[in-house]
Design an enzyme around this catalytic site. Structure first.
Site, PDB file in Angstrom:
ATOM      1  N   SER A  76      65.766  44.787  29.318  1.00  0.00           N
ATOM      2  CA  SER A  76      64.841  45.060  28.418  1.00  0.00           C
ATOM      3  C   SER A  76      64.244  45.268  29.529  1.00  0.00           C
ATOM      4  O   SER A  76      64.302  44.903  31.047  1.00  0.00           O
ATOM      5  CB  SER A  76      63.987  44.053  27.130  1.00  0.00           C
ATOM      6  OG  SER A  76      62.657  44.887  27.627  1.00  0.00           O
TER       7      SER A  76
ATOM      8  N   TYR B 174      61.780  34.664  26.114  1.00  0.00           N
ATOM      9  CA  TYR B 174      62.786  35.321  25.825  1.00  0.00           C
ATOM     10  C   TYR B 174      63.045  37.112  27.182  1.00  0.00           C
ATOM     11  O   TYR B 174      64.294  37.167  27.229  1.00  0.00           O
ATOM     12  CB  TYR B 174      62.301  36.729  24.250  1.00  0.00           C
ATOM     13  CG  TYR B 174      62.051  38.499  24.790  1.00  0.00           C
ATOM     14  CD1 TYR B 174      63.308  38.906  24.165  1.00  0.00           C
ATOM     15  CD2 TYR B 174      61.753  39.269  25.168  1.00  0.00           C
ATOM     16  CE1 TYR B 174      63.844  39.576  23.987  1.00  0.00           C
ATOM     17  CE2 TYR B 174      61.910  40.278  25.208  1.00  0.00           C
ATOM     18  CZ  TYR B 174      62.991  41.185  24.595  1.00  0.00           C
ATOM     19  OH  TYR B 174      63.443  41.737  24.640  1.00  0.00           O
TER      20      TYR B 174
ATOM     21  N   LYS C 262      66.766  37.729  28.993  1.00  0.00           N
ATOM     22  CA  LYS C 262      67.565  38.919  29.133  1.00  0.00           C
ATOM     23  C   LYS C 262      67.845  39.163  30.924  1.00  0.00           C
ATOM     24  O   LYS C 262      69.074  39.610  31.116  1.00  0.00           O
ATOM     25  CB  LYS C 262      66.293  40.149  29.008  1.00  0.00           C
ATOM     26  CG  LYS C 262      66.152  40.656  27.456  1.00  0.00           C
ATOM     27  CD  LYS C 262      67.183  41.532  27.060  1.00  0.00           C
ATOM     28  CE  LYS C 262      67.593  41.326  25.575  1.00  0.00           C
ATOM     29  NZ  LYS C 262      67.817  41.804  24.866  1.00  0.00           N
TER      30      LYS C 262
HETATM   31  C1  UD1 Z   1      57.175  43.907  23.849  1.00  0.00           C
HETATM   32  C2  UD1 Z   1      57.442  43.006  24.579  1.00  0.00           C
HETATM   33  C3  UD1 Z   1      58.152  43.050  25.261  1.00  0.00           C
HETATM   34  C4  UD1 Z   1      59.794  43.422  24.157  1.00  0.00           C
HETATM   35  C5  UD1 Z   1      59.238  44.702  23.143  1.00  0.00           C
HETATM   36  C6  UD1 Z   1      60.522  45.615  22.669  1.00  0.00           C
HETATM   37  C7  UD1 Z   1      55.502  41.646  25.276  1.00  0.00           C
HETATM   38  C8  UD1 Z   1      54.207  40.878  25.786  1.00  0.00           C
HETATM   39  N1  UD1 Z   1      56.351  42.618  25.492  1.00  0.00           N
HETATM   40  O1  UD1 Z   1      56.565  44.609  25.054  1.00  0.00           O
HETATM   41  O2  UD1 Z   1      58.977  42.128  26.219  1.00  0.00           O
HETATM   42  O3  UD1 Z   1      61.099  43.581  25.033  1.00  0.00           O
HETATM   43  O4  UD1 Z   1      58.110  44.572  23.265  1.00  0.00           O
HETATM   44  O5  UD1 Z   1      60.547  44.245  21.295  1.00  0.00           O
HETATM   45  O6  UD1 Z   1      55.304  41.321  23.732  1.00  0.00           O
HETATM   46  N2  UD1 Z   1      49.046  46.865  21.462  1.00  0.00           N
HETATM   47  C9  UD1 Z   1      48.186  46.369  20.761  1.00  0.00           C
HETATM   48  N3  UD1 Z   1      48.172  45.939  19.928  1.00  0.00           N
HETATM   49  C10 UD1 Z   1      49.447  45.834  18.502  1.00  0.00           C
HETATM   50  C11 UD1 Z   1      50.668  45.569  19.581  1.00  0.00           C
HETATM   51  C12 UD1 Z   1      50.452  46.594  20.555  1.00  0.00           C
HETATM   52  O7  UD1 Z   1      47.010  46.585  21.173  1.00  0.00           O
HETATM   53  O8  UD1 Z   1      48.862  45.316  17.952  1.00  0.00           O
HETATM   54  C13 UD1 Z   1      49.377  46.636  22.589  1.00  0.00           C
HETATM   55  C14 UD1 Z   1      50.032  45.826  23.630  1.00  0.00           C
HETATM   56  O9  UD1 Z   1      49.022  45.095  24.229  1.00  0.00           O
HETATM   57  C15 UD1 Z   1      50.899  46.918  25.027  1.00  0.00           C
HETATM   58  C16 UD1 Z   1      50.934  47.974  24.374  1.00  0.00           C
HETATM   59  O10 UD1 Z   1      50.736  48.133  22.635  1.00  0.00           O
HETATM   60  O11 UD1 Z   1      49.587  47.350  26.018  1.00  0.00           O
HETATM   61  C17 UD1 Z   1      52.816  48.300  24.157  1.00  0.00           C
HETATM   62  O12 UD1 Z   1      53.227  46.806  23.073  1.00  0.00           O
HETATM   63  P1  UD1 Z   1      54.527  46.471  22.393  1.00  0.00           P
HETATM   64  O13 UD1 Z   1      54.791  47.440  21.246  1.00  0.00           O
HETATM   65  O14 UD1 Z   1      54.193  44.865  21.589  1.00  0.00           O
HETATM   66  O15 UD1 Z   1      55.509  46.841  23.555  1.00  0.00           O
HETATM   67  P2  UD1 Z   1      55.152  45.783  25.117  1.00  0.00           P
HETATM   68  O16 UD1 Z   1      54.320  44.655  25.736  1.00  0.00           O
HETATM   69  O17 UD1 Z   1      55.582  47.053  25.718  1.00  0.00           O
END
Ligand code: UD1
Length: 345
Positions: A129, A153, A157
């Site tokens: 990842s 997690y 990886k």
């Molecule tokens: C997340 C995980 C990462 C994992 C990947 C795949 C975290 C910190 N990281 O990545 O380890 O490999 O998912 O499952 O959880 N966001 C919002 N509101 C939400 C959800 C997300 O604002 O309800 C924002 C987050 O703050 C971020 C972006 O959207 O800036 C992407 O988030 P997300 O889809 O969870 O992915 P990652 O954080 O990149």
């Protein structure tokens, strides 16, 4: 005779898309999954979508830590390679239950590798990842960028990557590709396969999709004060079908005699902010996504996107789709399956 590929975690979101691409590409796919966070209905749909190649899919409900069950499977069939997805992936849960994550992800993988070795199957594509890049100081991340994990997690990886390197060092007949993929979104264009997480979605697009179909009132935006164009986090979103094609390219690469243990990024090389992604989804769906601004989510990186040059050069693979297609296909899935695979059978 067509190659037979074992796909662990093949009933999950990404796994099911890859199983479909395998079948369409003429491979035989054997899925192993404990159905912890996935549905067998996905595999029924994969079979349908694969049409005359559907019968080349078989499913075994096995947890990878069940060594006797795995042994039995490997004794009954010869696999040309293994694509390994099976694992737990919720960051917050991993902080609360580290032993569960280490037990599931590490013991599952070690058991799989032991059984593969015992049966002379030494070709592996592992789903690592982009989380291994932590909060990168420099973007785009290349495969040589420093790695660090911010939670259990992510550490699983990193540990598995190291286990694979050690394994190859001990026995160079192993051929291993570690794929560090960025943020997979979207769904198969048919709208019959897609992401269906249990409980409250942790990831952005599954949450957005549940707001769009009326299951949740608003999206909480984690952090609006980042040093980015609009203050929200920036990620490298990749269409899940592009990702699936990247896996097939990696699988083909395993036949290259020069491969030892190699790592590749799979992404688009482009950064998109949370607000840009929400706007693209609103446009694709015609639905308004109400937003609630909140503080940063602990452990989130500000900007994370990758260089895809190595994959382009050595795997001959490049993502084809942009965020419009990702949102179009995600909405197609969401509108046809507002409650995921439970919506219909
Ligand atoms: C997340 C995980 C990462 C994992 C990947 C795949 C975290 C910190 N990281 O990545 O380890 O490999 O998912 O499952 O959880 N966001 C919002 N509101 C939400 C959800 C997300 O604002 O309800 C924002 C987050 O703050 C971020 C972006 O959207 O800036 C992407 O988030 P997300 O889809 O969870 O992915 P990652 O954080 O990149």
């Amino acid at each position: 005779m067509s190659s037979s590929i074992l796909v662990t975690g093949g009933a999950g979101y990404i796994g099911s898309h890859i199983v479909l691409q395998l079948l369409l590409g003429g491979y035989k796919a054997v899925v192993v999954d404990n159905l912890d966070n996935s549905s067998e209905i996905a595999l029924k749909r994969v079979k349908d979508l694969a049409a005359e190649n559907g019968p080349n899919l078989t499913f075994n409900k096995i947890d990878l830590r069940d060594k006797p069950a795995l042994e039995k499977l490997f004794a009954s069939e010869k696999f040309d390679a293994v694509i390994h997805f099976a694992g737990l992936k919720a960051v917050g849960e991993s902080v609360e239950k580290p032993l569960m994550y280490y037990n599931n992800n590490l013991i599952g993988t070690i058991t799989l590798l032991e059984v593969m070795a015992a049966h002379g199957c030494k070709k592996l594509v592992f789903s690592s990842s982009a989380t291994v890049y932590g909060w990168p100081k420099v973007v785009p991340c290349t495969e040589e960028s420093p790695v660090s994990a911010m939670n259990p997690y992510g550490r699983t990886k990193l540990f598995i990557e190291e286990i694979c390197r050690d394994l190859h060092l001990s026995d160079s007949s192993w051929k291993i590709i570690l794929l560090r993929y960025f943020n997979p979104v979207g769904s198969h264009p048919s709208g019959y396969l897609g992401e269906d997480p249990r409980g409250i979605p942790n990831n952005l697009m599954p949450f957005v999709q549940q707001v769009a179909v009326g299951r949740r009132p608003a999206l909480t935006v984690f952090g609006t004060d980042y040093g980015t164009k609009d203050g929200t986090g920036v990620r490298d979103f990749i269409h899940v079908v592009d990702l699936a094609d990247g896996y097939i390219a990696a699988l083909n690469k395993l036949s290259d005699p020069s491969v030892g243990c190699e790592v590749y990024n799979l992404g688009t090389g482009k950064g998109t902010s949370v607000l840009e992604m929400v706007a693209a989804f609103e446009k694709a769906s015609g639905k308004k996504i109400p937003l609630v601004k909140a503080s940063r989510r602990p452990g989130d990186a500000e900007i994370l996107y990758g260089s895809t040059e190595k994959a382009e050069r050595e795997l001959n693979w490049k993502a084809k789709y942009g965020i419009e297609e990702m949102c179009r296909d995600q909405w197609n899935w969401a509108s046809k399956n507002p409650y995921g695979y439970d919506s219909t059978n």
